[in-house]
Design a protein around this motif. Structure first.
Motif, PDB file in Angstrom:
ATOM      1  N   SER A  46       0.814  -1.218   0.000  1.00 23.22           N
ATOM      2  CA  SER A  46       0.000   0.000   0.000  1.00 23.22           C
ATOM      3  C   SER A  46       0.851   1.274   0.000  1.00 23.22           C
ATOM      4  O   SER A  46       0.356   2.339  -0.360  1.00 23.22           O
ATOM      5  CB  SER A  46      -0.966   0.001   1.183  1.00 23.22           C
ATOM      6  N   LYS A  48       4.004   1.260  -1.521  1.00 24.66           N
ATOM      7  CA  LYS A  48       5.026   1.012  -2.536  1.00 24.66           C
ATOM      8  C   LYS A  48       5.307   2.229  -3.415  1.00 24.66           C
ATOM      9  O   LYS A  48       6.455   2.589  -3.633  1.00 24.66           O
ATOM     10  CB  LYS A  48       4.579  -0.169  -3.393  1.00 24.66           C
ATOM     11  N   ASN A  49       4.252   2.873  -3.892  1.00 22.24           N
ATOM     12  CA  ASN A  49       4.450   4.035  -4.767  1.00 22.24           C
ATOM     13  C   ASN A  49       5.160   5.167  -4.038  1.00 22.24           C
ATOM     14  O   ASN A  49       6.041   5.815  -4.594  1.00 22.24           O
ATOM     15  CB  ASN A  49       3.119   4.520  -5.337  1.00 22.24           C
ATOM     16  N   LYS A  50       4.792   5.403  -2.798  1.00 23.74           N
ATOM     17  CA  LYS A  50       5.433   6.455  -1.998  1.00 23.74           C
ATOM     18  C   LYS A  50       6.920   6.175  -1.831  1.00 23.74           C
ATOM     19  O   LYS A  50       7.755   7.045  -2.011  1.00 23.74           O
ATOM     20  CB  LYS A  50       4.757   6.534  -0.623  1.00 23.74           C
ATOM     21  N   ASN A  52       8.823   4.011  -3.617  1.00 24.09           N
ATOM     22  CA  ASN A  52       9.539   3.872  -4.889  1.00 24.09           C
ATOM     23  C   ASN A  52       9.658   5.178  -5.657  1.00 24.09           C
ATOM     24  O   ASN A  52      10.643   5.398  -6.338  1.00 24.09           O
ATOM     25  CB  ASN A  52       8.872   2.809  -5.771  1.00 24.09           C
ATOM     26  N   GLU A  53       8.644   6.046  -5.561  1.00 23.94           N
ATOM     27  CA  GLU A  53       8.701   7.327  -6.273  1.00 23.94           C
ATOM     28  C   GLU A  53       9.906   8.142  -5.838  1.00 23.94           C
ATOM     29  O   GLU A  53      10.549   8.792  -6.627  1.00 23.94           O
ATOM     30  CB  GLU A  53       7.444   8.161  -5.983  1.00 23.94           C
ATOM     31  N   ASN A  55      12.572   6.932  -4.175  1.00 21.76           N
ATOM     32  CA  ASN A  55      13.630   6.014  -3.768  1.00 21.76           C
ATOM     33  C   ASN A  55      14.991   6.566  -4.168  1.00 21.76           C
ATOM     34  O   ASN A  55      15.317   6.616  -5.337  1.00 21.76           O
ATOM     35  CB  ASN A  55      13.394   4.639  -4.387  1.00 21.76           C
TER      36      ASN A  55
END
Length: 128
Positions: A46, A48-50, A52-53, A55
């Motif tokens: 949930s 992941k995008n935060k 990975n964006e 990273n």
């Protein structure tokens, strides 16, 4: 040069956890500081995008089953670490912009067996 591994243990997804992640992402670091997010797989999916964006060399360690205790989780992180020093951060800790650099600088200067830092307690309205 002395290496410092910083592990953030994330066990929930709430506003405090998100503030912790943001503070870690925004904190200054150097090439001798490695950041790990140790996070339950379902929570990671949930967030992941935060993560990975933005990273910037962060490492993600996921686990499927909740640990029996915080101490069990910490033992796994200690065994994972191969740096001279390790720091454990919890999912409700807010990190200052220069905190990691200041800790690393102190470790290099003093080379202590252990280092403990003073904390500032902040209420739910962000007041000290």
């Amino acid at each position: 040069m002395l290496k410092l591994s910083i592990y953030c243990m994330i066990s929930r997804k709430d506003k405090f956890c998100l503030e912790t992640i943001n503070s870690i992402i925004n904190a200054d670091k150097n090439k001798y500081i490695t950041i790990y997010f140790s996070i339950k797989e379902s929570i990671y999916l949930s967030l992941k995008n935060k993560l990975n964006e933005e990273n910037n060399g962060f490492n993600i360690l996921t686990y499927k089953k909740k640990y029996k205790s915080v101490f069990d989780h910490i033992k796994v992180l200690i065994n994972h670490c191969n740096s001279e020093y390790l720091m454990i951060i919890h999912d409700d800790d807010i990190i200052g912009k220069k905190f990691f650099l200041n800790v690393h600088k102190t470790l290099v200067k003093l080379n202590p067996e252990a280092l403990s830092t003073r904390v500032t307690f902040i209420d739910s309205n962000s007041n000290e």
